[in-house]
Design an enzyme around this catalytic site. Structure first.
Site, short mmCIF file in Angstrom:
data_model
loop_
_atom_site.label_atom_id
_atom_site.label_comp_id
_atom_site.label_asym_id
_atom_site.label_seq_id
_atom_site.Cartn_x
_atom_site.Cartn_y
_atom_site.Cartn_z
N TYR A 1 0.85 -1.21 0.00
CA TYR A 1 0.00 0.00 0.00
C TYR A 1 0.88 1.26 0.00
O TYR A 1 0.73 2.13 -0.85
CB TYR A 1 -0.94 -0.01 1.22
CG TYR A 1 -1.61 1.33 1.43
CD1 TYR A 1 -2.63 1.75 0.58
CD2 TYR A 1 -1.20 2.20 2.45
CE1 TYR A 1 -3.23 2.99 0.75
CE2 TYR A 1 -1.79 3.44 2.62
CZ TYR A 1 -2.81 3.83 1.76
OH TYR A 1 -3.38 5.07 1.92
N LYS B 1 1.50 4.14 -2.96
CA LYS B 1 1.24 5.58 -2.72
C LYS B 1 2.51 6.38 -3.04
O LYS B 1 2.44 7.44 -3.65
CB LYS B 1 0.81 5.82 -1.26
CG LYS B 1 -0.54 5.26 -0.86
CD LYS B 1 -1.70 5.81 -1.64
CE LYS B 1 -2.05 7.24 -1.36
NZ LYS B 1 -3.24 7.70 -2.12
N1 LIG Z 1 -8.32 6.69 5.25
C1 LIG Z 1 -7.16 7.02 5.81
O1 LIG Z 1 -6.94 6.82 7.03
C2 LIG Z 1 -6.08 7.67 4.98
C3 LIG Z 1 -4.85 7.93 5.59
C4 LIG Z 1 -3.85 8.52 4.84
C5 LIG Z 1 -4.09 8.87 3.52
N2 LIG Z 1 -5.28 8.61 2.94
C6 LIG Z 1 -5.45 8.97 1.52
O2 LIG Z 1 -6.51 9.90 1.38
C7 LIG Z 1 -7.21 9.65 0.15
C8 LIG Z 1 -8.68 9.50 0.42
O3 LIG Z 1 -8.88 8.55 1.45
P1 LIG Z 1 -10.34 8.16 1.94
O4 LIG Z 1 -10.20 7.60 3.29
O5 LIG Z 1 -11.27 9.28 1.67
O6 LIG Z 1 -10.64 6.98 0.92
P2 LIG Z 1 -11.99 6.17 0.68
O7 LIG Z 1 -13.04 6.55 1.65
O8 LIG Z 1 -11.60 4.73 0.54
O9 LIG Z 1 -12.43 6.74 -0.75
C9 LIG Z 1 -11.73 6.43 -1.91
C10 LIG Z 1 -12.71 6.55 -3.05
O10 LIG Z 1 -12.04 6.22 -4.28
C11 LIG Z 1 -12.97 5.47 -5.05
N3 LIG Z 1 -12.34 4.66 -6.09
C12 LIG Z 1 -11.92 3.37 -6.04
N4 LIG Z 1 -11.42 2.99 -7.22
C13 LIG Z 1 -11.55 4.04 -8.07
C14 LIG Z 1 -11.22 4.28 -9.42
N5 LIG Z 1 -10.63 3.34 -10.18
N6 LIG Z 1 -11.49 5.49 -9.96
C15 LIG Z 1 -12.06 6.45 -9.23
N7 LIG Z 1 -12.38 6.30 -7.93
C16 LIG Z 1 -12.13 5.11 -7.35
C17 LIG Z 1 -13.65 4.60 -4.02
O11 LIG Z 1 -14.85 4.06 -4.55
P3 LIG Z 1 -15.38 2.65 -3.93
O12 LIG Z 1 -15.71 2.92 -2.52
O13 LIG Z 1 -16.59 2.37 -4.78
O14 LIG Z 1 -14.28 1.65 -4.12
C18 LIG Z 1 -13.90 5.62 -2.92
O15 LIG Z 1 -15.09 6.32 -3.13
C19 LIG Z 1 -6.55 8.42 -0.48
O16 LIG Z 1 -5.60 8.83 -1.41
C20 LIG Z 1 -5.83 7.77 0.69
O17 LIG Z 1 -4.70 7.04 0.26
C21 LIG Z 1 -6.30 8.02 3.64
#
Ligand SMILES: NC(=O)c1ccc[n+]([C@@H]2O[C@H](COP(=O)([O-])OP(=O)(O)OC[C@H]3O[C@@H](n4cnc5c(N)ncnc54)[C@H](OP(=O)(O)O)[C@@H]3O)[C@@H](O)[C@H]2O)c1
Length: 309
Positions: free
Chosen positions: A135, A139
């Protein structure tokens, strides 16, 4: 003709609009007259398909693309490596190349998982990336592809995101506390929880300055104020939730990461130093505890609403 920044909204295109950050960014930006928003879910815009990327950008011609997509299921990255790479690395490059062709800056979200977590005092943007697993590696590679393809970018690394949307640690802890008498939480991993609404605030504040001419492109860190452990965060979730219901959980047990059944290795320290964001944009960290109280209240309000319909 010169663009009138005071009256012409900045047109932003949000990808991953029903994920945690995408959802709250869309909610906040649509009510702010500074922005004109196109928010697309993965069903409407799949960033892993270069043709779709080209088509959507040609169609909407935004001033900025905000990429909030991500394959974030850390434990499944190994078994779904193709999807993980397609989204976190190749998808980012697809966006970066298409944005570059059209001179559209790209705002991208990344993660504390680009670091190995051995550095207890917290990571700055200057620190060497050294991901522990697939993962984090995907990233990091996504970041690198973006840096190579498009100088006009922002990479905002965030950590420990919580909200009322999707699958996240806050909601999992609450669910466990409702179902089990004794729950456990890891006390040897440190980090700064960050609410999705707070991240939306930061993205919008950065975009406003960039749109008004600040040339502060580059990589930044943001997380909520106050370092804690997963155990400390769980305690705070339970305390906030117990204002609304009597939880089944009577005991919260501290455990070590080695006692946890998980497929992927996680950084021991996820602490991000956010001084660069303060120095370049004047944006301060907000304490995650006050954000958590609001999120838990919203969680109960949403449940009440769902039950009443
Ligand atoms: N969550 C954390 O704790 C965390 C920590 C550090 C960094 N981040 C970063 O912050 C960002 C957002 O995180 P988040 O927690 O908001 O993520 P999230 O809730 O998992 O949302 C990600 C979204 O991307 C969509 N997606 C999946 N495959 C896709 C594709 N091929 N094309 C377009 N969209 C697609 C997903 O749809 P589906 O749900 O339908 O799959 C989901 O709606 C990410 O880059 C993540 O790496 C998150």
């Amino acid at each position: 003709m010169e663009q009138d920044f005071l009256t012409t909204p900045a047109r932003i295109l949000i990808t991953g609009a029903d994920g945690q950050i995408g959802y709250f960014l869309n909610q906040a930006a649509v009510t702010d007259p500074f922005f004109s928003v196109v928010a697309l879910t993965d069903h409407e815009f799949d960033i892993s398909d270069p043709e779709q990327v080209q088509r959507q950008l040609d169609l909407h011609m935004p001033d900025y693309v905000i990429n909030t997509t991500g394959f974030n299921t850390v434990d499944r990255a190994g078994t779904q490596s193709e999807r993980c790479v397609a989204l976190n690395t190749d998808g980012v490059e697809n966006l970066a190349l298409a944005c570059g062709d059209l001179s559209i800056p790209l705002f991208h979200l990344s993660s504390d998982y680009v670091f190995d977590g051995h550095y207890e005092s917290g990571y700055t943007e200057e620190d060497q990336a050294s991901p522990l697993g697939l993962y984090g590696e995907t990233k990091w590679q996504g970041e690198e592809r973006l840096r190579t393809a498009l100088p006009q970018h922002v990479i905002l690394r965030v950590s420990w995101v919580f909200s009322t949307v999707g699958d996240n640690y806050m909601r999992r802890s609450l669910q466990q506390a409702r179902e089990q008498k004794c729950i456990s939480a890891v006390d040897d991993r440190r980090g700064c929880p960050t609410s999705a609404t707070d991240i939306a605030r930061v993205i919008m504040a950065m975009l406003k300055q960039l749109h008004n001419g600040a040339e502060n492109w580059g990589t930044y860190h943001y997380c909520g104020a106050e370092v804690t452990s997963r155990y400390g965060f769980t305690e705070a979730v339970l305390a906030a939730a117990s204002q609304y219901e009597k939880l089944k959980a009577e005991e919260l047990k501290p455990i070590s990461s080695s006692e946890l059944c998980s497929d992927a290795e996680r950084p021991a320290s996820s602490v991000l130093v956010c001084t660069k964001l303060l120095n370049n944009f004047g944006i301060r960290q907000i304490p995650w505890r006050s954000e958590l109280v609001v999120m838990i209240r919203e969680q109960y309000q949403n449940e009440e609403f769902t039950e009443s319909v």
